[in-house]
Motif scaffolding. Structure first.
Motif, short mmCIF file in Angstrom:
data_model
loop_
_atom_site.label_atom_id
_atom_site.label_comp_id
_atom_site.label_asym_id
_atom_site.label_seq_id
_atom_site.Cartn_x
_atom_site.Cartn_y
_atom_site.Cartn_z
N ARG A 1 24.33 24.76 -11.62
CA ARG A 1 23.31 23.71 -11.79
C ARG A 1 23.04 22.99 -10.47
O ARG A 1 21.89 22.76 -10.10
N SER A 2 24.11 22.68 -9.74
CA SER A 2 23.96 21.99 -8.46
C SER A 2 23.22 22.86 -7.44
O SER A 2 22.34 22.37 -6.71
N LEU A 3 23.53 24.15 -7.41
CA LEU A 3 22.85 25.06 -6.49
C LEU A 3 21.36 25.17 -6.82
O LEU A 3 20.51 25.20 -5.93
N LEU A 4 21.06 25.25 -8.12
CA LEU A 4 19.66 25.32 -8.55
C LEU A 4 18.91 24.05 -8.15
O LEU A 4 17.79 24.12 -7.61
N ASP A 5 19.53 22.91 -8.37
CA ASP A 5 18.89 21.63 -8.05
C ASP A 5 18.67 21.49 -6.54
O ASP A 5 17.58 21.13 -6.08
N THR A 6 19.72 21.82 -5.77
CA THR A 6 19.61 21.75 -4.31
C THR A 6 18.56 22.72 -3.79
O THR A 6 17.75 22.38 -2.92
N GLY A 7 18.56 23.94 -4.35
CA GLY A 7 17.59 24.94 -3.92
C GLY A 7 16.16 24.51 -4.19
O GLY A 7 15.25 24.77 -3.39
N ARG A 8 15.95 23.83 -5.32
CA ARG A 8 14.61 23.33 -5.63
C ARG A 8 14.22 22.20 -4.67
O ARG A 8 13.11 22.17 -4.14
N GLN A 9 15.15 21.29 -4.42
CA GLN A 9 14.87 20.17 -3.52
C GLN A 9 14.57 20.65 -2.11
O GLN A 9 13.75 20.07 -1.39
N GLN A 10 15.23 21.74 -1.69
CA GLN A 10 15.04 22.26 -0.33
C GLN A 10 13.86 23.24 -0.24
O GLN A 10 13.58 23.77 0.82
N GLY A 11 13.20 23.49 -1.39
CA GLY A 11 12.03 24.34 -1.38
C GLY A 11 12.28 25.84 -1.48
O GLY A 11 11.36 26.64 -1.34
N PHE A 12 13.54 26.21 -1.73
CA PHE A 12 13.85 27.64 -1.89
C PHE A 12 13.47 28.14 -3.28
O PHE A 12 13.03 29.28 -3.43
N PHE A 13 13.71 27.31 -4.29
CA PHE A 13 13.47 27.70 -5.67
C PHE A 13 12.32 26.87 -6.24
O PHE A 13 12.13 25.70 -5.86
N HIS A 14 11.59 27.48 -7.17
CA HIS A 14 10.44 26.81 -7.79
C HIS A 14 10.49 27.04 -9.30
O HIS A 14 10.30 28.16 -9.76
N PHE A 15 10.79 25.99 -10.03
CA PHE A 15 10.85 26.08 -11.49
C PHE A 15 10.60 24.70 -12.07
O PHE A 15 10.66 23.70 -11.35
N GLU A 16 10.31 24.65 -13.36
CA GLU A 16 9.97 23.38 -14.00
C GLU A 16 11.22 22.62 -14.45
O GLU A 16 11.55 21.58 -13.90
N SER A 17 11.90 23.12 -15.45
CA SER A 17 13.03 22.40 -16.04
C SER A 17 14.35 22.92 -15.51
O SER A 17 14.65 24.12 -15.62
N LEU A 18 15.16 22.03 -14.96
CA LEU A 18 16.49 22.41 -14.48
C LEU A 18 17.37 22.86 -15.65
O LEU A 18 18.09 23.86 -15.54
N ASP A 19 17.30 22.15 -16.77
CA ASP A 19 18.13 22.50 -17.93
C ASP A 19 17.79 23.89 -18.46
O ASP A 19 18.67 24.72 -18.68
N SER A 20 16.49 24.14 -18.66
CA SER A 20 16.07 25.45 -19.18
C SER A 20 16.41 26.57 -18.19
O SER A 20 16.89 27.64 -18.60
N THR A 21 16.19 26.32 -16.91
CA THR A 21 16.47 27.34 -15.90
C THR A 21 17.95 27.65 -15.85
O THR A 21 18.35 28.81 -15.72
N LEU A 22 18.78 26.62 -15.96
CA LEU A 22 20.24 26.85 -16.01
C LEU A 22 20.60 27.77 -17.17
O LEU A 22 21.38 28.72 -17.00
#
Length: 198
Positions: A128-149
């Protein structure tokens, strides 16, 4: 404890691991475990104190805590995701009984599910932390962190039993390296990751 006693204890643990993975904890009796292990039925109480203690001994012996602990130092979200995908697939392939046992406990929300959370949540929280960090840094693009996890966990940990779906497939069963490559490509694409020269 003598070598013979230690050997019998491990036979009981291995028998329980196999039967719990096949039938579930509640559907497996101490008598069945002992029959599988070739042990006297009284030995479960003597060595472990009961069936539940055997269950926890399985995790003490076989849950790959040492392997998973290496994930927590990874800061780079791309490297972290790729590493976790690879290592979880390797663990899953090496010990499918352990994965089946964990999945059964989670699906049934058994009284032992809190113990499962203690074991697996640190890794899932890291994902979850990697997904969140990746989105904040612009590497990942998705809507919901919970659903993506949940989607990511479904792809790597809650992998469906291939044998059930075999009649639908036309390709040969992939080897482990191919499976890691395909799963990694699928997840990274789903996360909207654009590789740069990889």
């Amino acid at each position: 404890m003598t070598h013979q006693e230690s050997d019998m204890k491990m036979k009981i643990v291995l028998a329980a691991k196999k039967l719990f993975a096949q039938h579930g904890y509640d559907a497996t009796s101490v008598r069945q475990i002992c029959e599988e292990a070739g042990a006297n039925v009284a030995l479960v109480s003597y060595y472990f104190g009961g069936k539940e203690s055997v269950f926890y001994e399985i995790f003490r012996q076989f849950f790959p805590t040492h392997k998973l602990s290496g994930f927590f130092d990874i800061k780079d979200p791309v490297i972290g995701m790729k590493t976790i995908i690879k290592e979880v697939i390797l663990i899953r392939t090496k010990d499918p009984q352990m994965i089946s046992l964990i999945q059964m406990e989670i699906i049934t929300l058994s009284p032992r599910v809190e113990k499962m959370r203690e074991l697996v949540f640190p890794v899932w929280e890291k994902v979850r932390s990697l997904l969140d960090t990746g989105r904040q840094q612009g590497f990942f693009h998705f809507e919901s962190l919970d659903s993506t996890l949940m989607f990511v966990l479904g792809s790597i940990f809650f992998y469906k039993q291939r044998d059930f779906f075999e009649p639908l497939f036309t390709d040969q069963r992939p080897d482990i390296e191919t499976l890691i490559h395909q799963t990694t490509a699928y997840i990274m694409n789903a996360l909207g990751y654009q590789s740069k020269g990889e």
